[in-house]
Design a protein around this motif. Sequence first.
Motif, PDB file in Angstrom:
ATOM      1  N   MET A  74       0.760  -1.318  -0.115  1.00  0.00           N
ATOM      2  CA  MET A  74      -0.071  -0.178   0.055  1.00  0.00           C
ATOM      3  C   MET A  74       0.953   1.310   0.132  1.00  0.00           C
ATOM      4  SD  MET A  74      -3.005  -0.725  -0.451  1.00  0.00           S
ATOM      5  CE  MET A  74      -3.391   0.731  -0.501  1.00  0.00           C
ATOM      6  N   SER A  75       2.174   1.052   0.097  1.00  0.00           N
ATOM      7  CA  SER A  75       3.011   2.301  -0.016  1.00  0.00           C
ATOM      8  C   SER A  75       3.930   2.343  -1.127  1.00  0.00           C
ATOM      9  CB  SER A  75       3.837   2.347   1.478  1.00  0.00           C
ATOM     10  OG  SER A  75       3.135   2.773   2.439  1.00  0.00           O
ATOM     11  N   SER A  76       3.766   1.308  -1.923  1.00  0.00           N
ATOM     12  CA  SER A  76       4.461   1.444  -3.254  1.00  0.00           C
ATOM     13  C   SER A  76       4.248   2.481  -4.029  1.00  0.00           C
ATOM     14  CB  SER A  76       4.008   0.023  -4.035  1.00  0.00           C
ATOM     15  OG  SER A  76       4.410  -0.055  -5.292  1.00  0.00           O
ATOM     16  N   PRO A  77       5.216   3.032  -4.631  1.00  0.00           N
ATOM     17  CA  PRO A  77       4.967   3.989  -5.905  1.00  0.00           C
ATOM     18  C   PRO A  77       4.026   3.742  -7.015  1.00  0.00           C
ATOM     19  CG  PRO A  77       7.232   3.059  -5.870  1.00  0.00           C
ATOM     20  CD  PRO A  77       6.701   2.414  -4.900  1.00  0.00           C
ATOM     21  N   LEU A  78       4.060   2.573  -6.901  1.00  0.00           N
ATOM     22  CA  LEU A  78       2.979   1.997  -8.134  1.00  0.00           C
ATOM     23  C   LEU A  78       1.665   1.931  -7.585  1.00  0.00           C
ATOM     24  CD1 LEU A  78       5.106  -0.670  -9.922  1.00  0.00           C
ATOM     25  CD2 LEU A  78       4.862   1.820 -10.279  1.00  0.00           C
ATOM     26  N   VAL A  79       1.125   2.396  -6.414  1.00  0.00           N
ATOM     27  CA  VAL A  79      -0.160   2.305  -5.741  1.00  0.00           C
ATOM     28  C   VAL A  79      -0.561   4.013  -5.923  1.00  0.00           C
ATOM     29  CG1 VAL A  79      -1.811   1.976  -3.974  1.00  0.00           C
ATOM     30  CG2 VAL A  79       0.172   0.256  -4.649  1.00  0.00           C
ATOM     31  N   PRO A  80      -1.833   4.141  -6.740  1.00  0.00           N
ATOM     32  CA  PRO A  80      -2.198   5.452  -6.878  1.00  0.00           C
ATOM     33  C   PRO A  80      -2.659   5.945  -5.659  1.00  0.00           C
ATOM     34  CG  PRO A  80      -2.874   4.213  -8.806  1.00  0.00           C
ATOM     35  CD  PRO A  80      -2.258   3.284  -7.908  1.00  0.00           C
ATOM     36  N   ALA A  81      -3.357   5.400  -4.596  1.00  0.00           N
ATOM     37  CA  ALA A  81      -3.686   5.720  -3.482  1.00  0.00           C
ATOM     38  C   ALA A  81      -3.040   6.324  -2.412  1.00  0.00           C
ATOM     39  CB  ALA A  81      -4.754   4.548  -2.853  1.00  0.00           C
ATOM     40  N   VAL A  82      -1.577   5.815  -2.669  1.00  0.00           N
ATOM     41  CA  VAL A  82      -0.628   6.295  -1.862  1.00  0.00           C
ATOM     42  C   VAL A  82      -0.464   8.027  -1.998  1.00  0.00           C
ATOM     43  CG1 VAL A  82       1.380   5.978  -3.016  1.00  0.00           C
ATOM     44  CG2 VAL A  82       1.600   5.995  -0.534  1.00  0.00           C
ATOM     45  N   TYR A  83      -0.673   8.294  -3.193  1.00  0.00           N
ATOM     46  CA  TYR A  83      -0.390   9.979  -3.538  1.00  0.00           C
ATOM     47  C   TYR A  83      -1.695  10.759  -3.229  1.00  0.00           C
ATOM     48  CZ  TYR A  83       3.191   7.755  -6.292  1.00  0.00           C
ATOM     49  OH  TYR A  83       4.280   7.158  -7.027  1.00  0.00           O
ATOM     50  N   VAL A  84      -2.749  10.005  -3.022  1.00  0.00           N
ATOM     51  CA  VAL A  84      -3.751  10.549  -2.157  1.00  0.00           C
ATOM     52  C   VAL A  84      -3.248  10.845  -0.722  1.00  0.00           C
ATOM     53  CG1 VAL A  84      -6.098  10.448  -1.574  1.00  0.00           C
ATOM     54  CG2 VAL A  84      -5.785   9.618  -3.803  1.00  0.00           C
ATOM     55  N   LEU A  85      -2.964   9.851  -0.023  1.00  0.00           N
ATOM     56  CA  LEU A  85      -2.461   9.792   1.346  1.00  0.00           C
ATOM     57  C   LEU A  85      -1.446  10.984   1.559  1.00  0.00           C
ATOM     58  CD1 LEU A  85      -2.558   8.552   4.101  1.00  0.00           C
ATOM     59  CD2 LEU A  85      -0.693   6.968   3.363  1.00  0.00           C
ATOM     60  N   VAL A  86      -0.236  10.927   0.761  1.00  0.00           N
ATOM     61  CA  VAL A  86       0.749  11.901   1.046  1.00  0.00           C
ATOM     62  C   VAL A  86       0.508  13.295   0.510  1.00  0.00           C
ATOM     63  CG1 VAL A  86       2.524  10.068   0.965  1.00  0.00           C
ATOM     64  CG2 VAL A  86       2.126  11.364  -0.998  1.00  0.00           C
ATOM     65  N   GLY A  87      -0.428  13.221  -0.445  1.00  0.00           N
ATOM     66  CA  GLY A  87      -0.777  14.618  -0.950  1.00  0.00           C
ATOM     67  C   GLY A  87      -1.683  15.477  -0.055  1.00  0.00           C
ATOM     68  N   MET A  88      -2.624  14.859   0.356  1.00  0.00           N
ATOM     69  CA  MET A  88      -3.489  15.509   1.267  1.00  0.00           C
ATOM     70  C   MET A  88      -2.669  15.773   2.810  1.00  0.00           C
ATOM     71  SD  MET A  88      -7.100  13.503   1.002  1.00  0.00           S
ATOM     72  CE  MET A  88      -7.745  14.327   2.335  1.00  0.00           C
ATOM     73  N   ALA A  89      -1.982  14.828   3.019  1.00  0.00           N
ATOM     74  CA  ALA A  89      -1.020  15.274   4.496  1.00  0.00           C
ATOM     75  C   ALA A  89      -0.114  16.106   4.155  1.00  0.00           C
ATOM     76  CB  ALA A  89      -0.363  13.570   4.920  1.00  0.00           C
ATOM     77  N   LYS A  90       0.273  16.627   2.959  1.00  0.00           N
ATOM     78  CA  LYS A  90       1.636  17.327   2.678  1.00  0.00           C
ATOM     79  C   LYS A  90       2.870  16.819   3.354  1.00  0.00           C
ATOM     80  CE  LYS A  90      -1.395  21.442   2.766  1.00  0.00           C
ATOM     81  NZ  LYS A  90      -1.560  21.310   1.242  1.00  0.00           N
ATOM     82  N   VAL A  91       3.121  15.426   2.773  1.00  0.00           N
ATOM     83  CA  VAL A  91       4.222  14.711   3.119  1.00  0.00           C
ATOM     84  C   VAL A  91       5.004  14.288   2.155  1.00  0.00           C
ATOM     85  CG1 VAL A  91       5.017  12.443   3.995  1.00  0.00           C
ATOM     86  CG2 VAL A  91       3.451  13.905   5.450  1.00  0.00           C
ATOM     87  N   GLU A  92       6.340  14.360   1.826  1.00  0.00           N
ATOM     88  CA  GLU A  92       7.010  14.136   0.633  1.00  0.00           C
ATOM     89  C   GLU A  92       7.070  12.521   0.719  1.00  0.00           C
ATOM     90  OE1 GLU A  92       8.557  15.937  -1.524  1.00  0.00           O
ATOM     91  OE2 GLU A  92       8.166  17.896  -0.613  1.00  0.00           O
ATOM     92  N   PHE A  93       6.854  12.025  -0.711  1.00  0.00           N
ATOM     93  CA  PHE A  93       6.903  10.583  -0.902  1.00  0.00           C
ATOM     94  C   PHE A  93       7.800   9.848  -0.195  1.00  0.00           C
ATOM     95  CE2 PHE A  93       7.411   6.858  -3.196  1.00  0.00           C
ATOM     96  CZ  PHE A  93       6.030   6.204  -3.047  1.00  0.00           C
ATOM     97  N   GLY A  94       9.275  10.429  -0.514  1.00  0.00           N
ATOM     98  CA  GLY A  94      10.465   9.889   0.084  1.00  0.00           C
ATOM     99  C   GLY A  94      10.344   9.966   1.395  1.00  0.00           C
TER     100      GLY A  94
END
Length: 496
Positions: free
Chosen positions: A449-469
């Motif tokens: 669920m934290s894979s860079p290939l899972v679109p939902a994780v970008y919802v998570l980090v984007g809304m939380a304003k956290v860098e994916f790295g």
Amino acid sequence: MLTLLGFAMIATFLVLIMLKKMSPIAALVLIPALFCVFVGKGAHLGDYVIDGVSTLAPTAAMLMFAIVYFGVMIDVGLFDPIVRGILRFCKADPMRVVVGTALLAAIVSLDGDGSTTFMITVSAMYPLYKRLKMSLVVMTGVAAMANGVMNTVPWGGPTARAATALKLDAGDLFVPMIPALLVGLLGVFVLAYVLGLRERRRLGVLTLDEALVTEPADAGAGAGAGAGAREPETALVGAGAGEGAGAGTRSGPGSGKGPLSTGGPGAGTDADGRDDSGDDLDDFRGLDPDRPTLRPKLYWFNALLTVCLLTAMIMQLLPIPVLFLLAAALALTVNFPHIPDQKARIAAHADNVLNVSGMVFAAAVFTGVLQGTGMVDSMATWLVDIVPGGMGPHMALVTGLLSLPLTYFMSNDGFYFGVLPVLAEAGAAHGVSPLEMARASLVGQPLHMSSPLVPAVYVLVGMAKVEFGDHTRFVVKWAALICLLILGAGILFGII
């Protein structure tokens, strides 16, 4: 050669984003394009990208309209009771906040959709983390792991894929796995408790009992608005909302007037390190109870609409993108019948829509090149071939271990339809049943669920304003631990 280039491409991507040398969107596009040329198939890059975009376009559409729908639901106050309930449970105690994050994510994950889970969880918890200056990567990490465990429900995706690939009944596959998955979920809660204690030691505890009862009416700017040097917080939690206010005093370690950090190491959210004792301390609730977008008379309509939407998703009455498209249009029309108001709501959430959909289409380049060049097949074959022959009778254990890296570096479709049948065939030659192999293949989902290939994780980090790295650096070790816990429980209970 393809195997080496495939691993090199993935490693290059992860290193660059974790070191913050490139943005995720740029890395997802430029790195696979460069490696496509290295492979000698640069002339086919366009075909690979179009194939990837065609595959992920429904996901992008789903996320776009899901953000609009849940954004509207937050604006009109559907989740305000949840936020208030969590506040009363948490009582500004960082430990309770982190455990509450895990609990909320696990409950909402029963709908089987990661993006929905992350939108609701972040919308409810983000104001608490910001106000308490807690590490936001703790929130994203705990939410991702809880969702990863619960994502194994039969209607969530992985279980259905495994059952389909090996021609098994989803119930026969999932039901015996429940004890091991419960151990994994318990592990998430224990981890949340430990991380919460760490945050409590770092920050102390606020007393908010009075703030929850009496709050000044002349609150400041929007709930999504920061103060001082901080960037404007225009995520769903504050879209169109004003700011409530809450007074509180800090007690315990970390008290006093000194500089305070907005997050722990790697949070990606540190401000200027000052004590925002002025306008930044005005708000705790995050969602203004007097914001003009509230629709209290339509509360039960919105609740019924959301229940119907989630039910339709679970029952698969229509494709999920279509369901969210219809629900978003209906929610906008009923709650905001005037066109200017509808435009304002769409504009309020346009930033999230653009960021997430852009990330999905960028990921389409990455997955398209991986699949089109044959790198992903070559990597999977190599990993299967290096399994020692003597491990044949233990292929379920091998599959469980391989599911961690393979589901992280591959899509679920690629793993369950491309790799699992090969592993199952090797296991069958040594008397390992397909059911055991299928159950073992679910072990890697908390990490997936934290894979860079899972679109939902970008919802998570984007809304939380956290860098994916930052999220990746924090969550990988803990998620892998939860995966191994599930695998160990499965073996101990004789399920795998």
